[in-house]
Design an enzyme around this catalytic site. Structure first.
Site, PDB file in Angstrom:
ATOM      1  N   GLU A  43      44.637  44.162  46.844  1.00  0.00           N
ATOM      2  CA  GLU A  43      43.970  43.907  45.558  1.00  0.00           C
ATOM      3  C   GLU A  43      44.151  45.134  44.671  1.00  0.00           C
ATOM      4  O   GLU A  43      43.598  46.197  44.949  1.00  0.00           O
ATOM      5  CB  GLU A  43      42.491  43.615  45.775  1.00  0.00           C
ATOM      6  CG  GLU A  43      41.685  43.429  44.492  1.00  0.00           C
ATOM      7  CD  GLU A  43      40.195  43.339  44.749  1.00  0.00           C
ATOM      8  OE1 GLU A  43      39.424  43.792  43.871  1.00  0.00           O
ATOM      9  OE2 GLU A  43      39.794  42.844  45.823  1.00  0.00           O
ATOM     10  N   THR A  69      38.913  43.723  39.781  1.00  0.00           N
ATOM     11  CA  THR A  69      38.139  44.209  38.629  1.00  0.00           C
ATOM     12  C   THR A  69      38.611  43.522  37.354  1.00  0.00           C
ATOM     13  O   THR A  69      38.801  44.147  36.318  1.00  0.00           O
ATOM     14  CB  THR A  69      38.231  45.745  38.493  1.00  0.00           C
ATOM     15  OG1 THR A  69      38.207  46.351  39.781  1.00  0.00           O
ATOM     16  CG2 THR A  69      37.026  46.270  37.689  1.00  0.00           C
ATOM     17  N   LYS A 129      33.279  36.532  46.711  1.00  0.00           N
ATOM     18  CA  LYS A 129      33.127  37.929  47.106  1.00  0.00           C
ATOM     19  C   LYS A 129      31.649  38.306  47.050  1.00  0.00           C
ATOM     20  O   LYS A 129      31.006  38.170  46.000  1.00  0.00           O
ATOM     21  CB  LYS A 129      33.933  38.840  46.170  1.00  0.00           C
ATOM     22  CG  LYS A 129      33.815  40.317  46.543  1.00  0.00           C
ATOM     23  CD  LYS A 129      34.710  41.201  45.678  1.00  0.00           C
ATOM     24  CE  LYS A 129      34.142  41.427  44.302  1.00  0.00           C
ATOM     25  NZ  LYS A 129      34.848  42.520  43.590  1.00  0.00           N
TER      26      LYS A 129
END
Length: 206
Positions: A43, A69, A129
């Site tokens: 990621e 993000t 998540k």
């Protein structure tokens, strides 16, 4: 790779290396180290300056490369156009979900409450998540699976080699790990990142 294949890879691999660099060059080094050490689901966070350069560097890689993000739909589309195979955000965004669904890209939003999780599930998110996981204990997953038995959770934030198996044993489909790589790089450079990655891979489900 098709959407279901990306999701299956994340579940099979269990470990997602969250890469945050102070520069594209640093992020590339961290990513290469993680991959060499055996973690091939990556990621790349949008807190890294010029992160699109990192995506370009791994466009032909066999690793699974996603974007992290991601705070808005514009950034999600930017990531997808630069090759992101999955998109992760710290909170749920309906607008990001729409963009990801349009391009058949898995979207993993950060959720902490049942309400947020239900909203994300209704928007088509397959893996949620739990962030920051450091605010919870692994037993939280069992509690959530009471009313939401089908939910798939990937805790991120506060996960390390000593507690990751506790989360997986509690029902997490994968875990996101990251800060250890930055510390390793600061202390020992590339080889230390490789060693940290190998440690995670070696400790997984022992």
């Amino acid at each position: 790779m098709r959407k279901f294949e990306v999701l299956q890879t994340l579940v099979n691999e269990k470990l997602v290396a969250v890469i945050r660099g102070n520069s594209p060059e640093e992020a590339i080094t961290l990513t290469k180290g993680a991959i060499e050490g055996g973690i091939t689901s990556i990621e790349l966070t949008y807190t890294t300056p010029f992160v699109h350069e990192v995506f370009t560097a791994f466009k032909d890689s066999q690793a699974l490369i996603g974007a992290g993000t991601v705070l808005d739909a514009e950034t999600a589309r930017h990531a997808i156009l630069h090759g992101a195979q999955f998109v992760v955000s710290p909170s749920f965004s309906k607008e990001i979900a729409i963009v990801c669904n349009r391009y058949s890209i898995p979207y993993l939003p950060g959720c902490m409450t049942i309400r947020e999780m239900v909203a994300a599930l209704e928007a088509g998110c397959d893996i949620l998540k739990l962030f920051p996981a450091s605010n919870f204990t692994p037993s939280f997953i069992k509690s959530v699976k009471g009313p939401l038995p089908h939910v798939q959770i990937m805790p991120t934030g506060g996960i390390n080699a000593s507690n990751m198996n506790n989360w997986i044993d509690a029902g997490a489909v994968a875990v996101g790990i990251g800060s250890d790589f930055n510390r390793a790089y600061k202390d020992g450079g590339y080889e230390a990142v490789v060693a940290a990655s190998r440690k995670y891979r070696g400790e997984l489900s022992k």
